[in-house]
Design an enzyme around this catalytic site. Structure first.
Site, short mmCIF file in Angstrom:
data_model
loop_
_atom_site.label_atom_id
_atom_site.label_comp_id
_atom_site.label_asym_id
_atom_site.label_seq_id
_atom_site.Cartn_x
_atom_site.Cartn_y
_atom_site.Cartn_z
N PHE A 1 2.04 -3.52 3.97
CA PHE A 1 2.44 -4.82 4.49
C PHE A 1 3.93 -5.05 4.22
O PHE A 1 4.48 -4.60 3.22
CB PHE A 1 1.63 -5.92 3.83
CG PHE A 1 0.26 -6.13 4.43
CD1 PHE A 1 -0.14 -5.48 5.57
CD2 PHE A 1 -0.63 -7.03 3.85
CE1 PHE A 1 -1.39 -5.67 6.14
CE2 PHE A 1 -1.89 -7.24 4.39
CZ PHE A 1 -2.27 -6.57 5.53
N CYS B 1 0.80 -1.23 0.00
CA CYS B 1 0.00 0.00 0.00
C CYS B 1 0.83 1.28 0.00
O CYS B 1 0.28 2.38 0.08
CB CYS B 1 -0.97 -0.01 1.18
SG CYS B 1 -2.15 -1.38 1.08
N HIS C 1 -9.69 2.59 1.40
CA HIS C 1 -8.25 2.38 1.21
C HIS C 1 -8.00 1.97 -0.24
O HIS C 1 -8.33 0.85 -0.65
CB HIS C 1 -7.74 1.32 2.18
CG HIS C 1 -6.25 1.18 2.18
ND1 HIS C 1 -5.41 2.02 1.47
CD2 HIS C 1 -5.43 0.30 2.82
CE1 HIS C 1 -4.16 1.66 1.66
NE2 HIS C 1 -4.15 0.62 2.47
N HIS D 1 -1.85 8.28 6.45
CA HIS D 1 -2.13 6.98 5.83
C HIS D 1 -3.40 6.40 6.41
O HIS D 1 -4.17 5.74 5.69
CB HIS D 1 -0.96 6.03 6.07
CG HIS D 1 -1.19 4.64 5.57
ND1 HIS D 1 -1.26 4.33 4.23
CD2 HIS D 1 -1.39 3.47 6.24
CE1 HIS D 1 -1.49 3.03 4.08
NE2 HIS D 1 -1.57 2.49 5.28
N LYS E 1 -8.94 8.76 3.28
CA LYS E 1 -9.53 7.41 3.21
C LYS E 1 -10.90 7.36 3.88
O LYS E 1 -11.66 6.41 3.66
CB LYS E 1 -8.58 6.39 3.83
CG LYS E 1 -7.31 6.17 3.03
CD LYS E 1 -6.45 5.08 3.67
CE LYS E 1 -5.16 4.85 2.89
NZ LYS E 1 -4.18 5.94 3.07
N PHE F 1 1.95 3.63 4.11
CA PHE F 1 2.60 2.47 4.72
C PHE F 1 2.00 1.19 4.15
O PHE F 1 0.84 1.18 3.71
CB PHE F 1 2.42 2.50 6.25
CG PHE F 1 2.66 3.84 6.88
CD1 PHE F 1 3.76 4.60 6.51
CD2 PHE F 1 1.79 4.34 7.83
CE1 PHE F 1 3.99 5.86 7.08
CE2 PHE F 1 2.01 5.59 8.42
CZ PHE F 1 3.10 6.35 8.04
#
Length: 403
Positions: free
Chosen positions: A392, A162, A333, A299, A328, A390
């Site tokens: 995974f 992301c 997202h 984020h 968001k 940010f």
């Protein structure tokens, strides 16, 4: 070191498929989140998603060109068309000059599944069609766009979960700053079909507020219960200041800082130190102080741990006075495109002197109450903003843009 400016932007998202539509949605706090019966029937626990219309490319591209494009490439093509027009770059310019492309993308789920379904059904690989191989590669977006627009510069897809779109912008900034390229189209794309997010849903990370779709994404709110997946595409034209002056165009904004880090810990649970390091590095790279930033586009995805840790990181670097919001809340997202689209959103706000509302922020928690969360549309002059992304694997990116 070259100055790096933004001369064009394009957007294709759930809150609008043009810059004008998106600007209005941002100002009005209009959500693009819906309940999808198709996802529910398919087996999703949460059938919430951002609604992004399918573009009609038949009047724009021939069949031979379209068969190589999956959903993410179609979205990216529309956003890039707008960005190039916004930058006053035409086919003649692309033919005469070296223009590069860097796009963030981290999945081609629909194309892979449909291709292999056909092979299983027909027991014959030759029946999948000549475009399948180009649709099913993770570099499909840059592969298609570089061909369609005749680009001859750097040509890569950035795969960083992301944070993909943000890193694409950051790397374009570094290449232009160093003098290796004069102009790069950069951005991010994210598919929104039912095949793309099933594994995420299986992790239980999505909001379950199916009865109230537009209230489901609630970054920083104490009652948040998960993110809402979304997608589309965003494109930016970055070029050296000297290139923009030679072309006689007025820059929209200037990219002045890029920071990155890796958490080096859990594959999916974020921490505080990694994001804080990325923000601090972006400030250092921009030769700016925290007090020079007028707005932070967080984020914040509406997940309990992620929002809390980002709030801690923001407070650690910026304290309590800098205005913060997460777009968001409106878009959900947008995953691989989010880092690029949120730069477009924040730049539109900077151009038009407002901060879009972090809707659904009704009650702060212990961490968000320490921040200045903007819950309603606020008129403000933004001279510089920082955008966080940010992903995974602990990848972090922070971009600073100023007037």
């Amino acid at each position: 070191m070259n100055r790096v400016v933004i001369t064009g932007m394009g957007i294709y998202s759930c809150i609008g498929t043009t810059l004008a539509e998106v600007r209005t949605s941002l100002y009005e706090g209009k959500s693009g989140i819906i309940f999808s019966p198709e996802r529910k029937e398919y087996g999703y626990r949460s059938a919430l998603t951002g609604y992004v219309p399918t573009p009609d490319l038949k009047s724009l591209l021939g069949r031979r060109e379209r068969i190589s494009m999956g959903q993410e490439s179609e979205f990216a093509y529309m956003a890039t068309r707008e960005a190039l027009a916004n930058a006053s770059i035409d086919t003649h310019y692309l033919q005469k000059n070296e223009v590069g492309i860097l796009f963030g993308n981290d999945s081609v789920a629909e194309s892979v599944i449909l291709t292999n379904d056909k092979i299983r059904e027909k027991k014959d690989t030759t029946l999948v069609g000549s475009g399948a191989v180009f649709r099913t590669m993770n570099s499909t977006v840059t592969m298609n766009l570089s061909t369609l627009f005749g680009l001859r510069g750097v040509n890569m897809s950035i795969s960083a979960a992301c944070a993909s779109g943000s890193h694409a912008v950051g790397l374009a900034y570094l290449l232009i700053q160093s003098g290796m390229q004069d102009c790069i189209i950069c951005g991010g794309a994210q598919e929104v079909n039912k095949y793309s997010m099933g594994s995420f849903d299986g992790l239980g990370v999505f909001s379950m507020r199916e009865e109230a779709p537009t209230q489901a994404s609630r970054p920083f709110d104490a009652a948040r219960d998960g993110l809402v997946p979304s997608g589309g595409a965003a494109a930016l034209v970055l070029e050296s200041y000297e290139s923009a002056m030679r072309r006689g165009v007025t820059p929209i904004a200037e990219v002045v800082g890029y920071g990155f880090s890796s958490n080096g810990g859990h594959i999916s649970t974020p921490n505080v130190d990694g994001p804080a390091q990325a923000m601090a590095r972006a400030l250092q790279n921009a030769r700016m102080q925290a007090s020079d930033i007028d707005y932070i586009n967080a984020h914040a995805t509406s997940t309990p741990i992620g929002d809390a840790n980002e709030a801690k990181a923001i407070h650690q670097i910026f304290g309590s006075q800098t205005p913060v919001s997460s777009t968001k809340a409106l878009t959900g997202h947008e995953c691989w495109m989010a880092g690029a689209s949120e730069i477009v959103y924040a730049t539109l706000m900077m151009q038009h002197n407002f901060i879009a509302p972090n809707i659904n922020f009704e009650n702060p928690d212990a961490d968000s109450q320490k921040l200045r969360i903007i819950a309603e549309t606020t008129q403000i002059s933004i001279r510089a903003f920082l955008s966080n992304s940010f992903g995974f694997g602990g990848t972090n990116s922070a971009i600073i843009v100023k007037k």
